[in-house]
Scaffold this motif. Sequence first.
Motif, short mmCIF file in Angstrom:
data_model
loop_
_atom_site.label_atom_id
_atom_site.label_comp_id
_atom_site.label_asym_id
_atom_site.label_seq_id
_atom_site.Cartn_x
_atom_site.Cartn_y
_atom_site.Cartn_z
N LEU A 121 -0.79 -2.34 -7.88
CA LEU A 121 0.10 -1.86 -6.83
C LEU A 121 -0.06 -0.36 -6.64
CD1 LEU A 121 2.35 -2.36 -4.81
CD2 LEU A 121 4.00 -2.27 -6.68
N ARG A 172 -1.26 1.74 -3.20
CA ARG A 172 -0.47 2.80 -2.59
C ARG A 172 -1.24 4.11 -2.44
NH1 ARG A 172 5.09 1.30 -5.91
NH2 ARG A 172 5.87 -0.23 -4.39
N SER A 173 -2.36 4.21 -3.12
CA SER A 173 -3.14 5.44 -3.03
C SER A 173 -4.43 5.28 -2.23
CB SER A 173 -3.50 5.95 -4.44
OG SER A 173 -4.34 5.03 -5.11
N GLY A 188 4.51 -6.69 -2.91
CA GLY A 188 4.56 -5.24 -2.84
C GLY A 188 3.34 -4.66 -2.16
N ILE A 189 2.16 -5.16 -2.51
CA ILE A 189 0.93 -4.69 -1.88
C ILE A 189 0.91 -5.09 -0.41
CG2 ILE A 189 -1.59 -4.87 -1.88
CD1 ILE A 189 -1.40 -5.44 -4.90
N ARG A 240 3.46 -5.56 1.63
CA ARG A 240 4.37 -4.72 2.41
C ARG A 240 3.76 -3.34 2.67
NH1 ARG A 240 8.36 -7.44 -0.78
NH2 ARG A 240 8.28 -5.78 -2.36
N HIS A 241 3.09 -2.79 1.67
CA HIS A 241 2.47 -1.48 1.84
C HIS A 241 1.34 -1.52 2.86
CE1 HIS A 241 1.19 2.57 0.80
NE2 HIS A 241 -0.05 2.10 0.73
N GLU A 301 2.91 0.77 5.58
CA GLU A 301 2.40 2.13 5.45
C GLU A 301 0.99 2.30 5.99
OE1 GLU A 301 4.42 4.53 4.53
OE2 GLU A 301 5.96 2.98 4.35
#
Length: 230
Positions: free
Chosen positions: A165, A169-170, A191-192, A194-195, A199
């Motif tokens: 995860l 995010r990076s 979680g991944i 959604r990002h 994002e």
Amino acid sequence: MTSVREVTPNLVRVVASGELEGWNDGGPGAHFKVFLPVAGEVVMRTYTVRDFDREAGLLTIDFGLHADGPVTAWARTAAVGDRFAVAGEARPGYVPSAGARWCLFFADHCALPAVASVLDALPADMRAIVFVEVTDPADETEFRSAAEVQATWLPESGPPCAALLAAARSVVLPEGPGEVWIGCEAGAMRGIRRHVLGELGLPREALHSRAYWKESVPNHSDHDTGSDDG
């Protein structure tokens, strides 16, 4: 079974033959039901088609040794000549769309056979960026692919898939059209997902996700794509 060998300390490869004429292998990364005899009972689990040689009638399955469950116990002692059953066909796997120029993979050890199968089939003009979280560095393997492959192996740190995860995010998406493939624990997959959608702004049709397991839930549903969460 015609052969059994240890690929890594936590991955056992089984090659089986039998009544496979006309069997539908579902394409790269496809999954199917395996029925194993364990302690006098039949245990059903979902596994990836690592390879299917239709001409020779040979089906290859990689069994991850993830816990002290019944399938892990079976895989640890599997031997040539042992018998098991499979479902009549595999569910479809994953092939990037014709316009994609790159594919980004986020996977844990459970999804490693699927990632390897998909990479096997990628064309030479594709770029593959792969992040895999493993609990044991000895489980790192070489990928075979005609595509350009950039692989990053992440040691598990903290909760399962937390490192995966963090990597998501990076990450910065490459330029041009591409797709993201996610295969890992259910909560981390969401979680991944959604990002990537929120994002990073990837369109939903370019995202392919699946939970390969769920923490504290035995034999989690293989239909869990996380789409119910957005």
